[in-house]
Design a protein around this motif. Sequence first.
Motif, PDB file in Angstrom:
ATOM      1  N   LEU A  80     -11.022   3.602 -10.162  1.00  0.00           N
ATOM      2  CA  LEU A  80     -11.065   4.618  -9.111  1.00  0.00           C
ATOM      3  C   LEU A  80     -11.361   5.973  -9.752  1.00  0.00           C
ATOM      4  N   PRO A  81     -12.050   6.834  -9.025  1.00  0.00           N
ATOM      5  CA  PRO A  81     -12.327   8.170  -9.579  1.00  0.00           C
ATOM      6  C   PRO A  81     -11.028   8.932  -9.852  1.00  0.00           C
ATOM      7  N   ARG A  82     -10.998   9.621 -10.976  1.00  0.00           N
ATOM      8  CA  ARG A  82      -9.816  10.420 -11.330  1.00  0.00           C
ATOM      9  C   ARG A  82      -9.498  11.405 -10.206  1.00  0.00           C
ATOM     10  N   GLY A  83      -8.218  11.554  -9.953  1.00  0.00           N
ATOM     11  CA  GLY A  83      -7.790  12.498  -8.930  1.00  0.00           C
ATOM     12  C   GLY A  83      -7.789  11.929  -7.520  1.00  0.00           C
ATOM     13  N   HIS A  84      -8.256  10.691  -7.353  1.00  0.00           N
ATOM     14  CA  HIS A  84      -8.324  10.102  -6.008  1.00  0.00           C
ATOM     15  C   HIS A  84      -7.420   8.883  -5.841  1.00  0.00           C
ATOM     16  N   VAL A  85      -6.673   8.539  -6.879  1.00  0.00           N
ATOM     17  CA  VAL A  85      -5.836   7.335  -6.824  1.00  0.00           C
ATOM     18  C   VAL A  85      -4.797   7.438  -5.713  1.00  0.00           C
ATOM     19  N   ARG A  86      -4.103   8.563  -5.644  1.00  0.00           N
ATOM     20  CA  ARG A  86      -3.075   8.706  -4.589  1.00  0.00           C
ATOM     21  C   ARG A  86      -3.693   8.663  -3.199  1.00  0.00           C
ATOM     22  N   GLU A  87      -4.833   9.276  -3.049  1.00  0.00           N
ATOM     23  CA  GLU A  87      -5.543   9.285  -1.766  1.00  0.00           C
ATOM     24  C   GLU A  87      -5.898   7.855  -1.352  1.00  0.00           C
ATOM     25  N   VAL A  88      -6.421   7.081  -2.283  1.00  0.00           N
ATOM     26  CA  VAL A  88      -6.786   5.694  -2.000  1.00  0.00           C
ATOM     27  C   VAL A  88      -5.538   4.868  -1.688  1.00  0.00           C
ATOM     28  N   MET A  89      -4.477   5.060  -2.475  1.00  0.00           N
ATOM     29  CA  MET A  89      -3.242   4.311  -2.245  1.00  0.00           C
ATOM     30  C   MET A  89      -2.657   4.629  -0.870  1.00  0.00           C
ATOM     31  N   ARG A  90      -2.734   5.866  -0.465  1.00  0.00           N
ATOM     32  CA  ARG A  90      -2.257   6.252   0.871  1.00  0.00           C
ATOM     33  C   ARG A  90      -3.088   5.553   1.941  1.00  0.00           C
ATOM     34  N   GLY A  91      -4.390   5.476   1.722  1.00  0.00           N
ATOM     35  CA  GLY A  91      -5.263   4.765   2.657  1.00  0.00           C
ATOM     36  C   GLY A  91      -4.903   3.287   2.752  1.00  0.00           C
ATOM     37  N   VAL A  92      -4.588   2.679   1.618  1.00  0.00           N
ATOM     38  CA  VAL A  92      -4.186   1.273   1.596  1.00  0.00           C
ATOM     39  C   VAL A  92      -2.877   1.097   2.346  1.00  0.00           C
ATOM     40  N   GLU A  93      -1.931   1.995   2.143  1.00  0.00           N
ATOM     41  CA  GLU A  93      -0.652   1.921   2.867  1.00  0.00           C
ATOM     42  C   GLU A  93      -0.883   1.987   4.371  1.00  0.00           C
ATOM     43  N   LEU A  94      -1.760   2.882   4.799  1.00  0.00           N
ATOM     44  CA  LEU A  94      -2.071   2.993   6.225  1.00  0.00           C
ATOM     45  C   LEU A  94      -2.704   1.714   6.757  1.00  0.00           C
ATOM     46  N   LEU A  95      -3.592   1.117   5.956  1.00  0.00           N
ATOM     47  CA  LEU A  95      -4.242  -0.137   6.352  1.00  0.00           C
ATOM     48  C   LEU A  95      -3.215  -1.250   6.465  1.00  0.00           C
ATOM     49  N   VAL A  96      -2.330  -1.378   5.503  1.00  0.00           N
ATOM     50  CA  VAL A  96      -1.304  -2.428   5.544  1.00  0.00           C
ATOM     51  C   VAL A  96      -0.408  -2.250   6.772  1.00  0.00           C
ATOM     52  N   THR A  97      -0.020  -1.027   7.056  1.00  0.00           N
ATOM     53  CA  THR A  97       0.803  -0.769   8.233  1.00  0.00           C
ATOM     54  C   THR A  97       0.076  -1.163   9.502  1.00  0.00           C
ATOM     55  N   ALA A  98      -1.200  -0.826   9.602  1.00  0.00           N
ATOM     56  CA  ALA A  98      -1.987  -1.177  10.770  1.00  0.00           C
ATOM     57  C   ALA A  98      -2.116  -2.695  10.915  1.00  0.00           C
ATOM     58  N   LEU A  99      -2.313  -3.396   9.797  1.00  0.00           N
ATOM     59  CA  LEU A  99      -2.419  -4.860   9.839  1.00  0.00           C
ATOM     60  C   LEU A  99      -1.109  -5.494  10.291  1.00  0.00           C
ATOM     61  N   GLU A 100       0.000  -4.953   9.812  1.00  0.00           N
ATOM     62  CA  GLU A 100       1.305  -5.487  10.204  1.00  0.00           C
ATOM     63  C   GLU A 100       1.564  -5.284  11.691  1.00  0.00           C
TER      64      GLU A 100
END
Length: 103
Positions: A80-100
Amino acid sequence: MEIYKYQALAINEISEKMRLDISTITRIMSKLVRDGLILKNRSVYDKRIVEATLTEKGKTVARQLQNSIEDYYKEVISNLPRGHVREVMRGVELLVTALEKAR
């Protein structure tokens, strides 16, 4: 991996956690017993319940799988591009919540 995580699970618990029919879990479990990866035993608390536990071979395979998964995730994160890991992880958390919520 679910059995590895919880050490022992009833067939119906595995079915619920994996969102698969009990008949499907039973077929898979039979193959895992045949391959020496799990044992099926009656619950000490309720003889009507069948629980699955990992054999030593099953634990070894599960640990290897867990390590492979962790290595894969580390590799993905390292790409992942430096400085964007937290942003991507937050997006994944939102996706997992939506799937649940969609279940």
